[in-house]
Design a protein around this motif. Structure first.
Motif, short mmCIF file in Angstrom:
data_model
loop_
_atom_site.label_atom_id
_atom_site.label_comp_id
_atom_site.label_asym_id
_atom_site.label_seq_id
_atom_site.Cartn_x
_atom_site.Cartn_y
_atom_site.Cartn_z
N ALA A 286 0.85 -1.18 0.00
CA ALA A 286 0.00 0.00 0.00
C ALA A 286 0.89 1.24 0.00
O ALA A 286 2.05 1.19 0.43
CB ALA A 286 -0.93 0.00 1.21
N LEU A 287 0.36 2.35 -0.46
CA LEU A 287 1.16 3.54 -0.71
C LEU A 287 0.99 4.58 0.40
O LEU A 287 0.25 5.55 0.26
CB LEU A 287 0.77 4.14 -2.06
CG LEU A 287 0.86 3.12 -3.21
CD1 LEU A 287 0.26 3.68 -4.47
CD2 LEU A 287 2.30 2.71 -3.43
N GLY A 288 1.66 4.32 1.51
CA GLY A 288 1.60 5.28 2.61
C GLY A 288 0.25 5.36 3.27
O GLY A 288 -0.10 6.36 3.89
N THR A 289 -0.56 4.31 3.12
CA THR A 289 -1.88 4.28 3.72
C THR A 289 -2.21 2.86 4.14
O THR A 289 -1.54 1.91 3.71
CB THR A 289 -2.95 4.79 2.73
OG1 THR A 289 -4.23 4.82 3.38
CG2 THR A 289 -3.05 3.89 1.52
N ALA A 290 -3.21 2.70 4.97
CA ALA A 290 -3.65 1.35 5.33
C ALA A 290 -4.25 0.67 4.10
O ALA A 290 -4.68 1.33 3.15
CB ALA A 290 -4.66 1.43 6.46
#
Length: 585
Positions: A286-290
Motif C-alpha cells: 500500500a502507498l503510505g496508507t492502510a
C-alpha cells in the motif's frame, strides 16, 4: 475526482466496438456457424466452449459460465476496473472519455491525459539517468547493492535517484510555462509562498509507482542516510494518482505471472523489491496508507489467495485488523484471506535476506486463516465466561459475519461463534441483519416462462415490438414482471440497441447477473419461430397477471364486497380469460 462517465458515451462505445475483433486480437477466434469460438481464457480446457456472438456483441463460456459484453471482457481479461476498461476501449476507438461535471473543474482531453502519463514516464527516465550519470550515482548504486538488490531487479522496477540539487528535474523537464505548471500539478515540483519552484523529491532513492496498465502515476522516495527524515516520501494525490486505489508492485506481479495464484501484501517498497530479488515476485505494498477496501477488491479480482504480512507488534496487529475488515465483503466462495506476523525487529526485506526464499515461503504456508485473526481480536478484551461477555462478543461478531457474501464462510464463522457463546448456528443465523444470500446464479438455473420471455427479449431486442407494452401489468405481484417491462421499455426507446448495450444498462443492479446468464442461455429456437414463441410466452404471463387480478377481486368480493365498477371488471376478466382458453384450444 472526475465526474461520472455519461451513459450515452458508454452506449456509443458498445455500439462502435466490435467484440469479435476485440477478443480475436487477444486470444484468437475461429468461425463456428454464425458465431465464433475459442478455448476459454478464463479457465483451462482442451476443447473450445467459449463463444462470441457478433449479433449480440456478447461472449459466453459454456464451461465456466463467464459471460458479458466488451467492457466485461476487458475488465476480466486485462484485470481492469470499470473506468479503466472504458478508457482502454475509448483509446482503441481514439475517443476522449467525457465526464459529467459535478464540479466546475474543466475536463481534460485524451491528449492532455496522455501528456500527464508521458511526463511522469519522462521523470522516471530522468531519475534512472541520474542513477547512472550523477556524481553521487556510484555511491547510490553501492547502496542498492548493499541492500541486496541486483541491477536486473533495479531495472525491472525502474529504480532511480533524485539528486540533492534543488531544481534539476524542474529545469530539465519544464521547458515552457505549460510544462512547468504540469510539473507542479503532478507534484513533481512544488511552489513555496514566495513563488519559487523546486523539485519535490531530492536526494532520495526513487521508486516509480505504476498503475494496472503500467503507466507511471506517482513516486515513492526513500532516504539513504539514517539521519534523514521522513524515511519515505510519497507523491501527494493528483489528478492521475489516488493512493487508496493503487498498490506498489501490482503491475510487476501481473507481468511475472499469467495467473496470480496468490498475492502477498507487505508494508514498504523495499520489501516488495527485496522479495522480488529472492524470486518471491507476487508481493505488493500500500502507498503510505492502510490497506483499503478498494485494494482488497482489486486483489480478489486478480487472485483467490491474499496473504497479509505485518509486524507482530501492536501496530502490525492493528493494520491486520483494518485489512481484515475491508476484505470481508469480498470473501466469496473460493477466496482465501490469510495473515503472517513477523518476529520482532524484522520486516520482509531483512527476513528474506537472512533465511532465503524457501524458508520465507514456508512461513507463508503456516499463515493464520482470517477466522483466527478475527476471533483473536474480538475475544482478547472480552471475558467470554460471563453472559455479558458472550452477549458483547455476539454483538460485535454478527455485523462482521453479515458482511461476508459466501454462505459457506458465513456458516463456518457462525459455527465458531456458536462454540464461544454456547448457541447453535441456526439461532445465530436468525440474528443476521440480512438473510443469507440465496444466489440463484450459482444454483441450477431453471428457465421459467418469465425467464424465457426476458431471455428472448435481451437476446433479440426487436421482439419488444411483437407484443403490446402494458405498464399496468407492473401492479401485479408476478415475479419478474417489473424487470420484463423495464427491459421492453428500453428496447422500444432504443430500437437499435443490442444485447451488450442492454446488459450494460443493468450493470449496477441486482438483476445484472441473472440477465447475463439469460443473455447466454441457449434457447434453441429457430429464427423463424422466435416471434411466435415469444408471443405465446408473453400471453401465458399476461394470463397469469389477469388470473391473479381476478382472484384478488373474488377474494375481496367475499370479504369486503365489490363496487359496481369492480363487479363489471370481474365479468370482463372472466370473459376475456374464457375467450383466451377457447382460442388456445
Amino acid at each position: 475526482m472526475a465526474g461520472k462517465i455519461p451513459r450515452q458515451f458508454i452506449d456509443d462505445i458498445l455500439a462502435r466496438i466490435d467484440i469479435v475483433d476485440l477478443i480475436d486480437g487477444r486470444i484468437g477466434l475461429k468461425k463456428a456457424g454464425k458465431d465464433y469460438q475459442a478455448c476459454c481464457p478464463f479457465h483451462n480446457e482442451k476443447s473450445p466452449s467459449f463463444t462470441v456472438s457478433r449479433d449480440k456483441q456478447f461472449y459466453h463460456c459454456f464451461g465456466c459460465g463467464a459471460n458479458g459484453n466488451a467492457i466485461s471482457f476487458v475488465m476480466e481479461y486485462d484485470k481492469l476496473e470499470f473506468v479503466d476498461a472504458i478508457e482502454e476501449l475509448a483509446a482503441i476507438l481514439n475517443l476522449d472519455v467525457p465526464r459529467e461535471q459535478g464540479t466546475g473543474a474543466p475536463q481534460r482531453t485524451q491528449e492532455q491525459r496522455r501528456s500527464d502519463y508521458e511526463l511522469m514516464q519522462q521523470a522516471a527516465n530522468f531519475y534512472q539517468q541520474q542513477l547512472r550519470q550523477h556524481p553521487q550515482g556510484a555511491q547510490v548504486i553501492e547502496y542498492i547493492k548493499g541492500r541486496g538488490l541486483s541491477g536486473e531487479t533495479a531495472k525491472r522496477f525502474q529504480i532511480g535517484f533524485a539528486p540533492p540539487e534543488w531544481d534539476v528535474l524542474y529545469k530539465q523537464l519544464g521547458r515552457n510555462n505549460e510544462l512547468q505548471q504540469q510539473l507542479v500539478d503532478l507534484k513533481l515540483a512544488t511552489e513555496n509562498q514566495s513563488g519559487r519552484r523546486f523539485d519535490f523529491f531530492r536526494d532520495r532513492l526513487m521508486f516509480p509507482i505504476r498503475d494496472k496498465r503500467g503507466r507511471v502515476i506517482a513516486f515513492g522516495g526513500r532516504v539513504m542516510q539514517k539521519d534523514q527524515s521522513p524515511k519515505y516520501l510519497n507523491s501527494p494525490e493528483t489528478r492521475i494518482f489516488h493512493k487508496g486505489f493503487e498498490l506498489y508492485g501490482l503491475y510487476e506481479a501481473k507481468q511475472a505471472h499469467a495467473k496470480l495464484q496468490q498475492v502477498l501484501i507487505v508494508e514498504g517498497y523495499m520489501d516488495v523489491v527485496a522479495l522480488a530479488e529472492q524470486g518471491i515476485d507476487y508481493a505488493v505494498a500500500a502507498l503510505g496508507t492502510a490497506t483499503t477496501a478498494e485494494h482488497m477488491h482489486s486483489l480478489f479480482r486478480l487472485t483467490d489467495t491474499v496473504i497479509c504480512c505485518y509486524d507482530g507488534d501492536r501496530a502490525g496487529k492493528d493494520a491486520a485488523w483494518r485489512a481484515l475488515e475491508h476484505a470481508l465483503p469480498y470473501l466469496t466462495n473460493g477466496k482465501s484471506l490469510q495473515f503472517v506476523f513477523l518476529p520482532d525487529g524484522e520486516d520482509p526485506d531483512s527476513l528474506v535476506q537472512k533465511e532465503g526464499k524457501a524458508v520465507f515461503e514456508a512461513r507463508l504456508q503456516q499463515a493464520d486463516d482470517y477466522t483466527q485473526v478475527l476471533f483473536q481480536k474480538l475475544t482478547e478484551q472480552i471475558d467470554i465466561t460471563t453472559d455479558a461477555g458472550k452477549s458483547k462478543l455476539m454483538a460485535e461478531a454478527l455485523p462482521l459475519i453479515d458482511k461476508v457474501p459466501s454462505d459457506f464462510y458465513q456458516d463456518s464463522l457462525l459455527d465458531l461463534l456458536a462454540r464461544f457463546i454456547g448457541k447453535t448456528r441456526e439461532q445465530l443465523s436468525k440474528k443476521l441483519t440480512s438473510p443469507k444470500q440465496q444466489n440463484s446464479i450459482e444454483r441450477k438455473f431453471k428457465v421459467t416462462p418469465m425467464r424465457q420471455a426476458i431471455g428472448l427479449l435481451i437476446q433479440h431486442p426487436q421482439l419488444a415490438q411483437a407484443v403490446d407494452y402494458l405498464p399496468e401489468l407492473a401492479e401485479m405481484a408476478i415475479p419478474g414482471i417489473a424487470l420484463f417491462l423495464q427491459l421492453q421499455q428500453l428496447c422500444l426507446a432504443q430500437p437499435t440497441a443490442n444485447t451488450a448495450q442492454l446488459i450494460e444498462f443493468f450493470r449496477d443492479s441486482k438483476e445484472y447477473e441473472v440477465l447475463k446468464k439469460l443473455a447466454g442461455w441457449p434457447h434453441n429456437i429457430r429464427d423463424e419461430a422466435l416471434e411466435k414463441q415469444f408471443q405465446q410466452t408473453f400471453q401465458f404471463i399476461e394470463d397469469q397477471c389477469l388470473n391473479l387480478h381476478l382472484e384478488t377481486l373474488l377474494i375481496k368480493e367475499k370479504t369486503e364486497g365489490l363496487s359496481s365498477e369492480e363487479r363489471q371488471e370481474v365479468v370482463l376478466l372472466t370473459t376475456a380469460l374464457k375467450s383466451r382458453r377457447s382460442s388456445q384450444n
